[in-house]
Design a protein around this motif. Structure first.
Motif, PDB file in Angstrom:
ATOM      1  N   UNK A  62     -50.121  -4.982  -8.598  1.00 47.25           N
ATOM      2  CA  UNK A  62     -49.109  -5.145  -9.640  1.00 47.25           C
ATOM      3  C   UNK A  62     -47.743  -5.013  -8.976  1.00 47.25           C
ATOM      4  N   UNK A  63     -46.985  -6.095  -8.959  1.00 46.86           N
ATOM      5  CA  UNK A  63     -45.717  -6.068  -8.200  1.00 46.86           C
ATOM      6  C   UNK A  63     -44.667  -5.140  -8.798  1.00 46.86           C
ATOM      7  N   UNK A  64     -44.873  -4.697 -10.029  1.00 43.18           N
ATOM      8  CA  UNK A  64     -43.898  -3.775 -10.632  1.00 43.18           C
ATOM      9  C   UNK A  64     -44.121  -2.338 -10.173  1.00 43.18           C
ATOM     10  N   UNK A  65     -45.193  -2.125  -9.424  1.00 42.34           N
ATOM     11  CA  UNK A  65     -45.600  -0.777  -9.011  1.00 42.34           C
ATOM     12  C   UNK A  65     -45.479  -0.664  -7.485  1.00 42.34           C
ATOM     13  N   UNK A  66     -44.558   0.170  -7.048  1.00 43.98           N
ATOM     14  CA  UNK A  66     -44.268   0.256  -5.605  1.00 43.98           C
ATOM     15  C   UNK A  66     -45.498   0.665  -4.790  1.00 43.98           C
ATOM     16  N   UNK A  91     -44.140 -13.906 -11.913  1.00 45.26           N
ATOM     17  CA  UNK A  91     -43.045 -13.904 -12.886  1.00 45.26           C
ATOM     18  C   UNK A  91     -43.597 -14.121 -14.275  1.00 45.26           C
ATOM     19  N   UNK A  92     -42.896 -13.575 -15.247  1.00 50.39           N
ATOM     20  CA  UNK A  92     -43.248 -13.848 -16.638  1.00 50.39           C
ATOM     21  C   UNK A  92     -41.988 -14.259 -17.383  1.00 50.39           C
ATOM     22  N   UNK A  93     -42.174 -14.959 -18.494  1.00 49.39           N
ATOM     23  CA  UNK A  93     -41.018 -15.356 -19.291  1.00 49.39           C
ATOM     24  C   UNK A  93     -41.293 -15.086 -20.754  1.00 49.39           C
ATOM     25  N   UNK A  94     -40.221 -15.073 -21.535  1.00 48.24           N
ATOM     26  CA  UNK A  94     -40.328 -14.895 -22.982  1.00 48.24           C
ATOM     27  C   UNK A  94     -39.235 -15.747 -23.625  1.00 48.24           C
ATOM     28  N   UNK A  95     -39.566 -16.474 -24.674  1.00 49.49           N
ATOM     29  CA  UNK A  95     -38.512 -17.166 -25.424  1.00 49.49           C
ATOM     30  C   UNK A  95     -37.819 -16.141 -26.317  1.00 49.49           C
ATOM     31  N   UNK A 111     -38.722  -6.551 -14.546  1.00 47.07           N
ATOM     32  CA  UNK A 111     -39.580  -5.799 -13.630  1.00 47.07           C
ATOM     33  C   UNK A 111     -40.477  -6.718 -12.800  1.00 47.07           C
ATOM     34  N   UNK A 112     -41.043  -7.741 -13.409  1.00 42.84           N
ATOM     35  CA  UNK A 112     -41.955  -8.592 -12.630  1.00 42.84           C
ATOM     36  C   UNK A 112     -41.158  -9.441 -11.632  1.00 42.84           C
ATOM     37  N   UNK A 113     -40.152 -10.158 -12.086  1.00 43.88           N
ATOM     38  CA  UNK A 113     -39.450 -11.072 -11.173  1.00 43.88           C
ATOM     39  C   UNK A 113     -38.557 -10.347 -10.171  1.00 43.88           C
ATOM     40  N   UNK A 114     -37.761  -9.405 -10.666  1.00 43.05           N
ATOM     41  CA  UNK A 114     -36.704  -8.854  -9.807  1.00 43.05           C
ATOM     42  C   UNK A 114     -37.161  -7.593  -9.064  1.00 43.05           C
ATOM     43  N   UNK A 115     -37.655  -6.600  -9.814  1.00 45.59           N
ATOM     44  CA  UNK A 115     -38.173  -5.401  -9.157  1.00 45.59           C
ATOM     45  C   UNK A 115     -39.363  -5.769  -8.269  1.00 45.59           C
ATOM     46  N   UNK A 116     -40.201  -6.692  -8.752  1.00 44.97           N
ATOM     47  CA  UNK A 116     -41.375  -7.112  -7.986  1.00 44.97           C
ATOM     48  C   UNK A 116     -40.990  -7.767  -6.669  1.00 44.97           C
ATOM     49  N   UNK A 117     -39.942  -8.582  -6.703  1.00 43.02           N
ATOM     50  CA  UNK A 117     -39.473  -9.232  -5.468  1.00 43.02           C
ATOM     51  C   UNK A 117     -38.961  -8.193  -4.482  1.00 43.02           C
TER      52      UNK A 117
END
Ligand code: NAD
Length: 250
Positions: A62-66, A91-95, A111-117
């Motif tokens: 899980x990329x959100x978890x260091x 990455x995930x998105x939401x309208x 968290x997924x896109x930025x913290x994960x990167x």
């Protein structure tokens, strides 16, 4: 000869067989790389890796978890011996409209896109520094550049714009270690993230706004990742490669 012979490539969010990550994994493997697909448990990364062949591995991460990112990097080094390429693709998105974005929405998307990167890059950079070689490719979005793509809300644009800044700063910091960091900004690509979500009545107008006249396919992005992962692009760092059919020309 193959572009990535002897290289090990890690792709986050790469288990969805219809996604950009898996198309990228397949194309990197076709160029000789051994692949580590990372994804959430429910996405079955081991199953996706098995589709590519026995020399590849899939790990739950899980990329959100260091701690999860660090454990995945350690396991890849143990099993495959090195890490040459990281594709930050999860990455995930939401309208959402601006006023409807909750704190939980913001956290989920950033968290997924930025913290994960950040976390996955932190997990692989020490190995790349030791090798004095590495290529990190971050999947941003045209949404970061034009203020909204087609489907994602402003928090998605913010997350993907954040990825551009993070990648450029890492490119500057790690050039001396011969670690290159580049971004791809896909436009509208047909994957599960937008499947069935483009209303028929908007489809024609969307296509009209794309000079090449069609929606992209995952391999259109994968080919550009191969370029950035390989020595073909060895003098490119901190760049943003648009893969949008001309939807945004700037
Ligand atoms: P997708 O939904 O098929 O792929 C996303 C993958 O990320 C999935 O396999 C999912 O399980 C995984 N994932 C989600 N949360 C995760 C987490 N916490 N840790 C690890 N993995 C996680 O969608 P896609 O279209 O293939 O998207 C790939 C990337 O491309 C995303 O970053 C997306 O924002 C970006 N993008 C897509 C498009 C498009 O039009 N499809 C356009 C621009 C950018």
């Amino acid at each position: 000869s193959q572009l990535l012979e002897g290289k090990v490539a890690v792709i986050t969010g790469g288990a969805g067989l219809n996604g950009l990550g898996f198309a990228t994994a397949r194309m990197l493997a076709a160029q000789g790389a051994r692949i580590a697909i990372l994804d959430l448990e429910q996405a079955n990364p081991a199953g996706a890796a098995a589709e590519l062949g026995p020399q590849h591995i899939g790990l739950v991460a899980n990329v959100t978890d260091k701690a999860s990112c660090d454990a995945a990097a350690a396991e890849i080094l143990k099993q495959l011996g090195r890490i040459d390429v990281l594709v930050n693709n999860a990455g995930i998105t939401q309208p959402r409209k601006t006023l409807d974005i909750t704190g939980a929405d913001y956290d989920a998307v950033l968290d997924v896109s930025l913290r994960g990167t950040l976390y996955m890059s932190q997990a692989v950079i020490p190995a790349m520094q030791k090798q004095k070689n590495g290529s990190i490719v971050c999947i941003s979005s045209v949404s970061a550049q034009r203020g909204g793509g087609i489907l994602g809300g402003p928090h998605y644009s913010a997350a993907k714009a954040g990825v551009l800044g993070l990648a450029k700063a890492m490119a500057r910091e790690y050039g001396a270690d011969n670690i290159r960091v580049n971004c791809i900004t896909p436009g509208l690509i047909a994957t599960d993230i937008n499947k069935g979500k483009i209303p028929e009545d908007r489809r024609a107008a969307i296509l009209e706004s794309i000079p090449l006249g069609c929606i992209g396919e995952p391999n259109d992005v994968a080919g550009c990742v191969v370029f950035l992962a390989s020595e073909l692009s060895k003098y490119c760092t901190g760049i943003t490669l648009d893969v949008n059919g001309g939807m945004l020309i700037h």
